[in-house]
Design a protein around this motif. Structure first.
Motif, PDB file in Angstrom:
ATOM      1  N   LEU A  11      46.857  51.269  73.789  1.00 34.20           N
ATOM      2  CA  LEU A  11      47.237  51.693  75.534  1.00 34.20           C
ATOM      3  C   LEU A  11      46.426  50.287  76.378  1.00 34.20           C
ATOM      4  O   LEU A  11      47.265  50.142  77.447  1.00 34.20           O
ATOM      5  CB  LEU A  11      46.894  52.754  75.558  1.00 34.20           C
ATOM      6  N   ARG A  12      45.741  49.767  75.723  1.00 35.59           N
ATOM      7  CA  ARG A  12      44.843  48.960  76.683  1.00 35.59           C
ATOM      8  C   ARG A  12      45.684  48.263  77.402  1.00 35.59           C
ATOM      9  O   ARG A  12      45.429  46.893  78.492  1.00 35.59           O
ATOM     10  CB  ARG A  12      43.867  48.885  76.054  1.00 35.59           C
ATOM     11  N   PHE A  46      49.196  47.785  77.770  1.00 34.54           N
ATOM     12  CA  PHE A  46      50.108  48.479  78.311  1.00 34.54           C
ATOM     13  C   PHE A  46      49.694  47.705  80.219  1.00 34.54           C
ATOM     14  O   PHE A  46      48.908  47.850  80.229  1.00 34.54           O
ATOM     15  CB  PHE A  46      50.114  49.652  78.473  1.00 34.54           C
ATOM     16  N   THR A  47      51.388  47.311  80.841  1.00 29.09           N
ATOM     17  CA  THR A  47      50.887  46.798  82.295  1.00 29.09           C
ATOM     18  C   THR A  47      51.249  48.485  82.933  1.00 29.09           C
ATOM     19  O   THR A  47      51.678  49.353  82.129  1.00 29.09           O
ATOM     20  CB  THR A  47      51.629  45.663  82.425  1.00 29.09           C
ATOM     21  N   TRP A  48      51.288  48.250  84.453  1.00 24.75           N
ATOM     22  CA  TRP A  48      52.029  49.317  85.279  1.00 24.75           C
ATOM     23  C   TRP A  48      53.283  49.631  84.511  1.00 24.75           C
ATOM     24  O   TRP A  48      54.084  50.492  84.420  1.00 24.75           O
ATOM     25  CB  TRP A  48      51.768  49.159  86.633  1.00 24.75           C
ATOM     26  N   GLN A  78      55.106  49.130  82.238  1.00 24.58           N
ATOM     27  CA  GLN A  78      55.190  49.473  80.582  1.00 24.58           C
ATOM     28  C   GLN A  78      54.822  51.152  80.724  1.00 24.58           C
ATOM     29  O   GLN A  78      55.170  51.850  79.489  1.00 24.58           O
ATOM     30  CB  GLN A  78      54.345  48.728  79.454  1.00 24.58           C
ATOM     31  N   TRP A  79      54.160  51.203  81.330  1.00 24.34           N
ATOM     32  CA  TRP A  79      53.190  52.627  81.219  1.00 24.34           C
ATOM     33  C   TRP A  79      54.159  53.711  82.535  1.00 24.34           C
ATOM     34  O   TRP A  79      54.479  54.753  81.489  1.00 24.34           O
ATOM     35  CB  TRP A  79      51.304  52.839  82.200  1.00 24.34           C
ATOM     36  N   TRP A  80      54.947  53.725  83.452  1.00 25.38           N
ATOM     37  CA  TRP A  80      55.379  54.502  84.222  1.00 25.38           C
ATOM     38  C   TRP A  80      56.666  54.895  83.299  1.00 25.38           C
ATOM     39  O   TRP A  80      57.102  56.176  83.248  1.00 25.38           O
ATOM     40  CB  TRP A  80      56.091  53.807  85.426  1.00 25.38           C
ATOM     41  N   ALA A 123      54.989  57.419  80.311  1.00 27.82           N
ATOM     42  CA  ALA A 123      54.917  58.711  80.728  1.00 27.82           C
ATOM     43  C   ALA A 123      55.939  58.976  81.573  1.00 27.82           C
ATOM     44  O   ALA A 123      55.476  60.326  81.339  1.00 27.82           O
ATOM     45  CB  ALA A 123      53.817  58.248  82.559  1.00 27.82           C
ATOM     46  N   GLY A 182      55.624  52.737  71.936  1.00 29.83           N
ATOM     47  CA  GLY A 182      55.857  53.263  73.430  1.00 29.83           C
ATOM     48  C   GLY A 182      56.818  54.277  72.924  1.00 29.83           C
ATOM     49  O   GLY A 182      55.945  55.569  74.048  1.00 29.83           O
ATOM     50  N   ALA A 236      53.259  56.619  72.145  1.00 30.95           N
ATOM     51  CA  ALA A 236      52.657  56.771  73.167  1.00 30.95           C
ATOM     52  C   ALA A 236      53.197  57.819  74.097  1.00 30.95           C
ATOM     53  O   ALA A 236      52.709  59.333  74.330  1.00 30.95           O
ATOM     54  CB  ALA A 236      52.831  55.666  74.106  1.00 30.95           C
TER      55      ALA A 236
END
Length: 313
Positions: free
Chosen positions: A93-94, A96-98, A100-102, A105, A206, A209
């Motif tokens: 998780l650390r 992950f870039t934005w 990748q995160w959006w 989520a 992904g 997560a």
């Protein structure tokens, strides 16, 4: 009935090391000849396996409805999917870039909402109408992303087959109708988001997560249901089986599939799910099929076969 996670919901990518996040703008690897055909056939085989797993899990999970209710079964499914996927691939998780995160989520929210809205719609308006409404999601993807007339025709034939097979009944339960349409919107979003996650994050990180976040969202729901309706061992076993077959397995399968087939082909192929549900009902529950049902199944299968055989991408 698609209750699976994603249902993830995408072009083949070169293998990426699990220790290094995939670049957001990595160009897809173009396949030609046997490699292209092999990837497409592998994608089709995976979609069929995913659909069978989903429908079998849904049939088993329905046995827990009298004890846990649809919401309880969905909650357990989310927990099981998270445990399995996190065991398969623990996400970094650390790293992950934005970008990748959006999508991760968003996929978590869509995944849980899709299952919950579909099951709630089924409870109010029945299986046939709920599944038919939900199919509008992948059908829209197939029609909106297609550039060939043959695909549009195939999608319309498949839609007619689904409507005939499911035989939806008219209803004035507008809440149930709205829930079915919400499930359709979530399924369409699931396809697109799972494709994005598969491109931007290596392996199953992904998916893992997203399932973990979705499980956390359903944690309070599960606690309340467990207090109000203590589950029996049999109901819990059915819900766990549904989580494995209808969530964890399809989620990983869809992630793989959407790396090998176009989103429009995936959307069209989802019309096979009602067919698989009918087959599972016939074999597992002894539910006989009549002439119209078999004709519908033939039309749906023929439409998908025509689209796949004439596809060049």
């Amino acid at each position: 009935m698609r209750t699976r996670p994603a249902p993830a919901p995408a072009t083949a990518l070169a293998p990426v090391s699990a220790s290094t996040p995939a670049p957001v703008s990595s160009p897809p690897v173009l396949l030609d000849g046997p490699a292209q055909s092999g990837g497409r056939l592998a994608g089709v085989a995976t979609m069929i396996g995913s659909g069978l797993s989903t429908q079998t899990g849904a049939a088993i999970g329905s046995l827990a409805f009298p004890v846990l209710g649809p919401v309880g079964v969905v909650a357990v499914r989310q927990y099981v999917a998270a445990v399995v996927l996190l065991a398969v691939s623990w996400p970094r998780l650390r790293s992950f870039t934005w970008s990748q995160w959006w999508p991760v989520a968003a996929l978590a929210v869509v995944f849980g909402t899709m299952n919950l809205s579909l099951y709630s719609s089924i409870e109010r308006v029945g299986l046939g109408l709920a599944v038919t409404l939900e199919f509008l999601g992948p059908l829209t993807i197939a029609l909106a992303t297609s550039r060939r007339r043959v695909d549009v025709c195939c999608a319309l034939i498949a839609a007619a087959g689904v409507i005939t097979l499911m035989r939806p009944q008219a209803t004035t339960d507008y809440v149930g109708l709205a829930l079915g349409l919400l499930a359709a919107a979530c399924w369409a979003s699931y396809i697109l988001l799972n494709r994005t996650v598969g491109r931007r994050i290596p392996g199953a990180q992904g998916a893992a997560a997203a399932s973990g976040i979705s499980a956390l969202m359903f944690l309070p729901v599960g606690v309340v249901i467990a207090v109000q309706h203590p589950p029996t061992a049999g109901a819990l076993a059915c819900a766990v089986a549904a989580g494995l077959l209808s969530s964890a397995v399809p989620y990983l399968a869809d992630l793989f599939t959407l790396r090998h087939v176009p989103a429009r082909a995936f959307g069209l192929f989802m019309s096979v799910n009602p067919v698989l549900a009918a087959v599972v009902g016939l074999i597992g529950l002894g539910q006989d099929l009549g002439g119209p049902e078999w004709a519908s199944i033939g039309a749906i299968v023929a439409a998908n076969a025509l689209s796949i055989l004439t596809s060049r991408d």
